[in-house]
Design an enzyme around this catalytic site. Structure first.
Site, PDB file in Angstrom:
ATOM      1  N   GLU A 148      39.742  28.531 -34.162  1.00  0.00           N
ATOM      2  CA  GLU A 148      40.141  27.154 -33.848  1.00  0.00           C
ATOM      3  C   GLU A 148      40.416  26.353 -35.120  1.00  0.00           C
ATOM      4  O   GLU A 148      41.360  25.560 -35.179  1.00  0.00           O
ATOM      5  CB  GLU A 148      39.059  26.482 -33.005  1.00  0.00           C
ATOM      6  CG  GLU A 148      38.766  27.162 -31.676  1.00  0.00           C
ATOM      7  CD  GLU A 148      40.011  27.369 -30.826  1.00  0.00           C
ATOM      8  OE1 GLU A 148      40.923  26.513 -30.877  1.00  0.00           O
ATOM      9  OE2 GLU A 148      40.078  28.384 -30.107  1.00  0.00           O
ATOM     10  N   HIS A 151      43.898  27.120 -36.405  1.00  0.00           N
ATOM     11  CA  HIS A 151      44.962  26.355 -35.750  1.00  0.00           C
ATOM     12  C   HIS A 151      45.192  25.029 -36.473  1.00  0.00           C
ATOM     13  O   HIS A 151      46.336  24.606 -36.685  1.00  0.00           O
ATOM     14  CB  HIS A 151      44.584  26.064 -34.294  1.00  0.00           C
ATOM     15  CG  HIS A 151      44.882  27.174 -33.338  1.00  0.00           C
ATOM     16  ND1 HIS A 151      46.137  27.745 -33.209  1.00  0.00           N
ATOM     17  CD2 HIS A 151      44.087  27.807 -32.430  1.00  0.00           C
ATOM     18  CE1 HIS A 151      46.092  28.689 -32.273  1.00  0.00           C
ATOM     19  NE2 HIS A 151      44.865  28.746 -31.794  1.00  0.00           N
TER      20      HIS A 151
END
Length: 274
Positions: A148, A151
Site C-alpha cells: 500500500e 502505491h
C-alpha cells in the site's frame, strides 16, 4: 451522423487524449533506486491537489471511525501495526526522497473488511478484518503495508485519476461532434476493458514489486509475500476464472504468487535487476 464523420470525431478524440500528456504533464518515474520500473508517468493533476484532497478524505474516515468507537480499539494490535508501518516508512525515502516530508499517519480501524490502504501523501489505514481473518505474521503484514505504501510512493492514484481525466475528455469531445450515446457507451466500455483495468493491474504489479523491495530494505522476509497471498487465496475460495481475471483490477493470485516468489529469490541473492 455519417459513418465517416463518426470515425473522424472518434479519431480526433483519441488523438487529443494521446496528445494530452505532451501538452500537460509527462514526468519521469516518481521513484528512485528501484529495479521495478523507470517508466514515464502521465500526470494531469497536481501532486498538491491530490495530496490535499487525500488528507481531507482521510480526516473524514478517521473522524467517522472515532464516532463509531472503531479507531485503534486494541492497543496491542495498534502498536504492532504502527511498529511495522514505521519500519517501512523509515526506508521509504530510499525510493522517494521527498516522502520524508510527508505527514505520515497510521491507524487501525475496527471493521470486518479484509483491507488496508495508503492514501497519497502517506495516510495509512489497516482494518482489523485483515488481521483477524488472514492472521498474518509480522512479515506477512509487512507485505500488505509495504504494498500500500508503494502505491503512494509511485503516485498511482494521481496517475489513475489523470488517465480517467484524459479518457473522459476524449469522450466529451466525441459527443460534441455528435457521436450518439450508444457509440459513446461502447467506446467507454472498450476503453475500460482495454485501458483502464489493465492499467490498474499494472499498478498492482508495480506495488507488489516495489513493496517487496521496501520490505526487504526494512529487514522483513520477502518470502512472506507468497505465503500471504496463499492465505488470501484460501480466504477468497481459490483462483478466479479467466473472465474474472480479465475484468479484475488485480493480477490473478497464481500470477501474483509466481511473480513475487521470483522477485523474492532475486532480492535474496542481490540480483533484483529486471
Amino acid at each position: 451522423m455519417a459513418k465517416k464523420n463518426v470515425l473522424t470525431a472518434l479519431a480526433l478524440a483519441v488523438s487529443l487524449t494521446a496528445a494530452a500528456p505532451a501538452m500537460t504533464g509527462c514526468v519521469g518515474s516518481t521513484t528512485t533506486n528501484s529495479s521495478t520500473t523507470d517508466r514515464t508517468q502521465i500526470m494531469l493533476i497536481s501532486e498538491q491537489e491530490i495530496n490535499t484532497s487525500a488528507a481531507q478524505e482521510y480526516d473524514k474516515v478517521i473522524a467517522q471511525a472515532k464516532a463509531q468507537k472503531a479507531l485503534n480499539t486494541n492497543a496491542k494490535q495498534t502498536k504492532r501495526v504502527k511498529n511495522i508501518a514505521n519500519k517501512l516508512i523509515a526506508k521509504a525515502s530510499i525510493y522517494r526522497p521527498d516522502s520524508k516530508k510527508w505527514d505520515w499517519e497510521v491507524n487501525v480501524i475496527n471493521s470486518d473488511e479484509v483491507n488496508a490502504w495508503c492514501m497519497p501523501g502517506g495516510k495509512i489505514a489497516v482494518y482489523t478484518g485483515l488481521i483477524n481473518t488472514v492472521k498474518p505474521t509480522d512479515d506477512e503484514l509487512a507485505v500488505v503495508i509495504s504494498h500500500e505504501i508503494a502505491h503512494a510512493l509511485r503516485e498511482h492514484s494521481r496517475e489513475q485519476m489523470s488517465a480517467e481525466y484524459a479518457k473522459q475528455g476524449a469522450l466529451n469531445i466525441a459527443a460534441m461532434f455528435g457521436v450518439d450515446q450508444t457509440k459513446l457507451a461502447i467506446g467507454d466500455a472498450i476503453s475500460n476493458i482495454g485501458f483502464s483495468l489493465p492499467f490498474s493491474r499494472s499498478h498492482e504489479t508495480e506495488a507488489d514489486e516495489l513493496g517487496l523491495e521496501l520490505m526487504n530494505a526494512a529487514g522483513y522476509d520477502t518470502d512472506a509475500a507468497a505465503s500471504l497471498w496463499k492465505k488470501m487465496m484460501a480466504a477468497s475460495g481459490g483462483s478466479s476464472n479467466a473472465l474474472e481475471n480479465l475484468l479484475s483490477t488485480h493480477p490473478s493470485n497464481d500470477d501474483r504468487i509466481e511473480n513475487l516468489t521470483e522477485l523474492s529469490a532475486k532480492l535474496k541473492t542481490g540480483k533484483s535487476d529486471k
